[in-house]
Every structure is written in structure tokens, then in C-alpha cells.
Motif scaffolding. Structure first.
Motif, short mmCIF file in Angstrom:
data_model
loop_
_atom_site.label_atom_id
_atom_site.label_comp_id
_atom_site.label_asym_id
_atom_site.label_seq_id
_atom_site.Cartn_x
_atom_site.Cartn_y
_atom_site.Cartn_z
N ARG A 204 8.62 10.03 3.85
CA ARG A 204 7.37 10.16 3.10
C ARG A 204 7.29 9.05 2.07
NH1 ARG A 204 5.87 12.20 -1.92
NH2 ARG A 204 8.03 12.59 -2.46
N ALA A 205 6.22 8.27 2.10
CA ALA A 205 6.00 7.21 1.12
C ALA A 205 5.02 7.71 0.07
CB ALA A 205 5.45 5.96 1.79
N THR A 206 5.10 7.13 -1.13
CA THR A 206 4.18 7.48 -2.21
C THR A 206 3.55 6.22 -2.77
OG1 THR A 206 5.78 7.28 -4.01
CG2 THR A 206 5.71 9.40 -2.86
N GLY A 207 2.57 6.40 -3.62
CA GLY A 207 1.93 5.27 -4.28
C GLY A 207 2.39 5.11 -5.71
N ASN A 208 3.42 5.85 -6.13
CA ASN A 208 3.85 5.84 -7.53
C ASN A 208 5.32 5.44 -7.63
OD1 ASN A 208 4.44 6.34 -10.19
ND2 ASN A 208 3.72 8.45 -10.19
N ASN B 162 11.73 6.39 -0.87
CA ASN B 162 13.04 6.74 -1.40
C ASN B 162 14.12 6.40 -0.38
OD1 ASN B 162 11.75 7.82 -3.66
ND2 ASN B 162 11.62 9.84 -2.73
N GLU C 217 7.51 7.84 -9.89
CA GLU C 217 7.71 9.24 -9.53
C GLU C 217 9.20 9.48 -9.30
OE1 GLU C 217 6.34 12.45 -6.12
OE2 GLU C 217 6.00 10.33 -5.79
N LYS D 241 14.11 3.69 -5.32
CA LYS D 241 12.68 3.68 -5.03
C LYS D 241 12.38 2.24 -4.66
CE LYS D 241 10.15 6.63 -6.17
NZ LYS D 241 9.46 7.80 -5.65
N LYS E 295 3.07 0.71 -1.23
CA LYS E 295 3.66 2.04 -1.18
C LYS E 295 5.14 1.94 -1.53
CE LYS E 295 0.14 4.38 0.53
NZ LYS E 295 -0.46 5.51 -0.10
#
Length: 126
Positions: free
Chosen positions: A113-117, A92, A120, A82, A89
Motif C-alpha cells: 500500500r502506497a500513500t501520499g504522505n 513502507n 505518516e 518511508k 507516492k
């Protein structure tokens, strides 16, 4: 088929994990180890070039691996990271070390796809 999952310096066995199934459990994310950071650094140029296709980054920006997980299935060691990208952001990154002669480009995959966590967990092999 038998799979061995490695987290940091400990090993646990899991029976019945199939590499081709999306249910193959990816171990929870842990802090990045020294050895994993060295692998990341050796693949940095490929990782950042692939990430640049999805996430525009300034030329001076360097992605930072913050969390990681390792899977070893039948001798193919796969590192999941990560990593931080701009705008706080996280994305993976997978590095697959099969031991076979293949290009670094084929060993690295950056999820689109990026996430803010950052915490996760990675739930599927991409």
C-alpha cells in the motif's frame, strides 16, 4: 520481554513490547541516518525488485529513502523506511537484520500500500 527502541543515536527502553503483537510501538519516523542509508544501499536491488511487483517503475528510477525508524527487539534490528516511488507516492520498506544466516530476499519486505504522505508514521509491523 524487553524491547529497546533506537532513534538516530539515542536509546530508550520500553518494557512489555511483544514482537508478535500488532500493538508493538514503532518509533516515530526521523531523518535517515548515514548508517541506515548504507544499509538501504546494500539492499537496494532486493528492495527495488520487490517494489516493482506492486509499483511499476521506469528502469532508470531509483527509490529514495526519506524517513526511517529503527526497532531492536531481542537482538533483531529492524529498519523501517518511508521511500519515494513514482507519482509522488511513498511506500513502507522493512529490512530485518537478525544476525542469522538467511537470504536477503527474506530480510526485505515492501508494503503493498502506497500513500501520499511522507510524514505518516508506520503504525504496524508488516
Amino acid at each position: 520481554m524487553s524491547a529497546t527502541v533506537e532513534q538516530t543515536n539515542s536509546k530508550t527502553g520500553t518494557e512489555g513490547a511483544e514482537q508478535s503483537t500488532p500493538e508493538c510501538p514503532i518509533p516515530p519516523l526521523v531523518s535517515v541516518t548515514h548508517d541506515a542509508r548504507e544499509i538501504w544501499e546494500s539492499y537496494r536491488n532486493v528492495i527495488e525488485a520487490k517494489a516493482q511487483k506492486y509499483y511499476p517503475m521506469p528502469a532508470t528510477f531509483q527509490m529514495v529513502p526519506l524517513r526511517m525508524s529503527i526497532m531492536d527487539i531481542e537482538g533483531v534490528k529492524t529498519y523501517f523506511f518511508k521511500a519515494r516511488i513514482p507519482n509522488n507516492k511513498f511506500v513502507n520498506v522493512r529490512i530485518r537484520l537478525s544476525g542469522k544466516a538467511e537470504s536477503r530476499d527474506n530480510q526485505v519486505l515492501v508494503e503493498s500500500r502506497a500513500t501520499g504522505n511522507v510524514d505518516e508514521n508506520i503504525t504496524k509491523i508488516f
